[in-house]
Design a protein around this motif. Structure first.
Motif, PDB file in Angstrom:
ATOM      1  N   LYS A  69       0.810  -1.223   0.000  1.00  0.00           N
ATOM      2  CA  LYS A  69       0.000   0.000   0.000  1.00  0.00           C
ATOM      3  C   LYS A  69       0.841   1.270   0.000  1.00  0.00           C
ATOM      4  CE  LYS A  69      -4.171  -1.876   1.849  1.00  0.00           C
ATOM      5  NZ  LYS A  69      -4.475  -2.658   0.702  1.00  0.00           N
ATOM      6  N   ASP A  70       2.057   1.227   0.560  1.00  0.00           N
ATOM      7  CA  ASP A  70       2.869   2.429   0.722  1.00  0.00           C
ATOM      8  C   ASP A  70       3.782   2.736  -0.468  1.00  0.00           C
ATOM      9  OD1 ASP A  70       1.698   2.664   3.163  1.00  0.00           O
ATOM     10  OD2 ASP A  70       3.433   1.954   4.308  1.00  0.00           O
ATOM     11  N   LYS A  71       4.255   1.725  -1.166  1.00  0.00           N
ATOM     12  CA  LYS A  71       5.176   1.946  -2.292  1.00  0.00           C
ATOM     13  C   LYS A  71       4.432   2.603  -3.439  1.00  0.00           C
ATOM     14  CE  LYS A  71       8.442  -0.538  -5.248  1.00  0.00           C
ATOM     15  NZ  LYS A  71       9.543   0.378  -5.040  1.00  0.00           N
ATOM     16  N   LYS A  72       5.015   3.676  -3.979  1.00  0.00           N
ATOM     17  CA  LYS A  72       4.374   4.432  -5.047  1.00  0.00           C
ATOM     18  C   LYS A  72       5.293   4.512  -6.263  1.00  0.00           C
ATOM     19  CE  LYS A  72       1.236   7.051  -2.311  1.00  0.00           C
ATOM     20  NZ  LYS A  72       0.524   6.015  -1.671  1.00  0.00           N
ATOM     21  N   TYR A  73       4.689   4.498  -7.422  1.00  0.00           N
ATOM     22  CA  TYR A  73       5.391   4.696  -8.693  1.00  0.00           C
ATOM     23  C   TYR A  73       4.960   6.040  -9.241  1.00  0.00           C
ATOM     24  CZ  TYR A  73       6.720  -0.189  -8.558  1.00  0.00           C
ATOM     25  OH  TYR A  73       7.269  -1.391  -8.196  1.00  0.00           O
ATOM     26  N   TYR A  74       5.930   6.894  -9.578  1.00  0.00           N
ATOM     27  CA  TYR A  74       5.641   8.244 -10.066  1.00  0.00           C
ATOM     28  C   TYR A  74       6.077   8.381 -11.517  1.00  0.00           C
ATOM     29  CZ  TYR A  74       5.298   9.434  -5.113  1.00  0.00           C
ATOM     30  OH  TYR A  74       4.940   9.474  -3.784  1.00  0.00           O
ATOM     31  N   TRP A  75       5.346   9.198 -12.262  1.00  0.00           N
ATOM     32  CA  TRP A  75       5.747   9.602 -13.608  1.00  0.00           C
ATOM     33  C   TRP A  75       5.110  10.947 -13.898  1.00  0.00           C
ATOM     34  CZ3 TRP A  75       1.901   6.247 -12.604  1.00  0.00           C
ATOM     35  CH2 TRP A  75       0.684   6.424 -13.242  1.00  0.00           C
ATOM     36  N   HIS A  76       5.596  11.619 -14.903  1.00  0.00           N
ATOM     37  CA  HIS A  76       5.104  12.964 -15.216  1.00  0.00           C
ATOM     38  C   HIS A  76       4.616  12.998 -16.648  1.00  0.00           C
ATOM     39  CE1 HIS A  76       4.933  17.345 -15.503  1.00  0.00           C
ATOM     40  NE2 HIS A  76       4.993  17.345 -14.181  1.00  0.00           N
ATOM     41  N   SER A  77       3.485  13.650 -16.838  1.00  0.00           N
ATOM     42  CA  SER A  77       2.887  13.705 -18.175  1.00  0.00           C
ATOM     43  C   SER A  77       3.569  14.721 -19.081  1.00  0.00           C
ATOM     44  CB  SER A  77       1.408  14.050 -18.062  1.00  0.00           C
ATOM     45  OG  SER A  77       1.259  15.371 -17.591  1.00  0.00           O
ATOM     46  N   GLY A  78       4.298  15.651 -18.489  1.00  0.00           N
ATOM     47  CA  GLY A  78       4.949  16.691 -19.270  1.00  0.00           C
ATOM     48  C   GLY A  78       4.218  18.017 -19.197  1.00  0.00           C
ATOM     49  N   TYR A  79       3.007  18.002 -18.664  1.00  0.00           N
ATOM     50  CA  TYR A  79       2.234  19.232 -18.505  1.00  0.00           C
ATOM     51  C   TYR A  79       2.359  19.737 -17.069  1.00  0.00           C
ATOM     52  CZ  TYR A  79       0.086  18.130 -22.957  1.00  0.00           C
ATOM     53  OH  TYR A  79      -0.114  17.864 -24.271  1.00  0.00           O
ATOM     54  N   PHE A  80       2.004  21.010 -16.861  1.00  0.00           N
ATOM     55  CA  PHE A  80       2.037  21.588 -15.521  1.00  0.00           C
ATOM     56  C   PHE A  80       1.085  20.835 -14.608  1.00  0.00           C
ATOM     57  CE2 PHE A  80       3.264  25.219 -18.193  1.00  0.00           C
ATOM     58  CZ  PHE A  80       4.521  25.431 -17.651  1.00  0.00           C
ATOM     59  N   GLY A  81       1.560  20.480 -13.436  1.00  0.00           N
ATOM     60  CA  GLY A  81       0.740  19.717 -12.504  1.00  0.00           C
ATOM     61  C   GLY A  81       0.493  18.300 -12.956  1.00  0.00           C
ATOM     62  N   GLY A  82       1.343  17.789 -13.819  1.00  0.00           N
ATOM     63  CA  GLY A  82       1.116  16.478 -14.423  1.00  0.00           C
ATOM     64  C   GLY A  82       1.806  15.325 -13.717  1.00  0.00           C
ATOM     65  N   LEU A  83       2.166  15.502 -12.427  1.00  0.00           N
ATOM     66  CA  LEU A  83       2.790  14.412 -11.698  1.00  0.00           C
ATOM     67  C   LEU A  83       1.731  13.375 -11.344  1.00  0.00           C
ATOM     68  CD1 LEU A  83       5.436  13.405 -10.446  1.00  0.00           C
ATOM     69  CD2 LEU A  83       4.723  14.478  -8.319  1.00  0.00           C
ATOM     70  N   LYS A  84       1.964  12.155 -11.757  1.00  0.00           N
ATOM     71  CA  LYS A  84       0.992  11.096 -11.510  1.00  0.00           C
ATOM     72  C   LYS A  84       1.639  10.036 -10.626  1.00  0.00           C
ATOM     73  CE  LYS A  84      -1.338  11.889 -15.830  1.00  0.00           C
ATOM     74  NZ  LYS A  84      -2.566  12.493 -15.421  1.00  0.00           N
TER      75      LYS A  84
END
Length: 141
Positions: A69-84
């Motif tokens: 539940k705690d481990k997270k995978y991050y990526w960015h879409s390239g747009y402002f506020g696009g951190l997923k």
């Protein structure tokens, strides 16, 4: 005494690993060692002397503690506020191959040689795979 380096690529072998009930980090580190060629006597850091690895049953890999539940995978879409972000649990349901792929990729060198090494990793969610013609040797960790 001089250090001897190999001049050309060594012959490649194929290995098959079953990820059922294996801990993700320990499995990924062993796979990375095989891909880099560190298990061979002819290991050379600047030459791709590693072997091919086929991982089956990727959806049955385990993690310890609260990482589900705690481990997270991050990526960015390239747009402002696009951190997923996506949790390990959700990633294991949607893209189980990606979990093992990313864990191994982060343990390889971050250069063109590492990009060449990661191409020798094949990950599948089912116990069967299309690489039976290469006669992979089963490995147990």
């Amino acid at each position: 005494m001089k250090t001897t380096w190999i001049k050309e690529n060594a012959p490649k072998q194929w290995f098959e690993v079953d990820a059922t009930d294996k801990v993700l980090g320990r499995l990924a580190s062993e796979i990375a060692m095989i891909l880099m060629g560190k298990r061979k006597a002819i290991y050379t850091p600047f030459i791709d002397s590693g072997d091919f690895v086929v991982v089956t049953n990727a959806h049955k890999v385990k993690v310890t503690g609260n990482k589900l539940k705690d481990k997270k995978y991050y990526w960015h879409s390239g747009y402002f506020g696009g951190l997923k972000e996506r949790t390990f649990e959700k990633m294991l349901q949607e893209k189980p191959e990606e979990v093992i792929y990313l864990a191994v990729k982060k343990m390889l060198p971050k250069n063109r040689l590492g990009r060449k090494m990661i191409k020798k990793l094949k990950v599948y969610t089912t116990p069967d795979h299309p690489h039976t013609a290469q006669k992979p040797v089963k490995l147990e960790f």
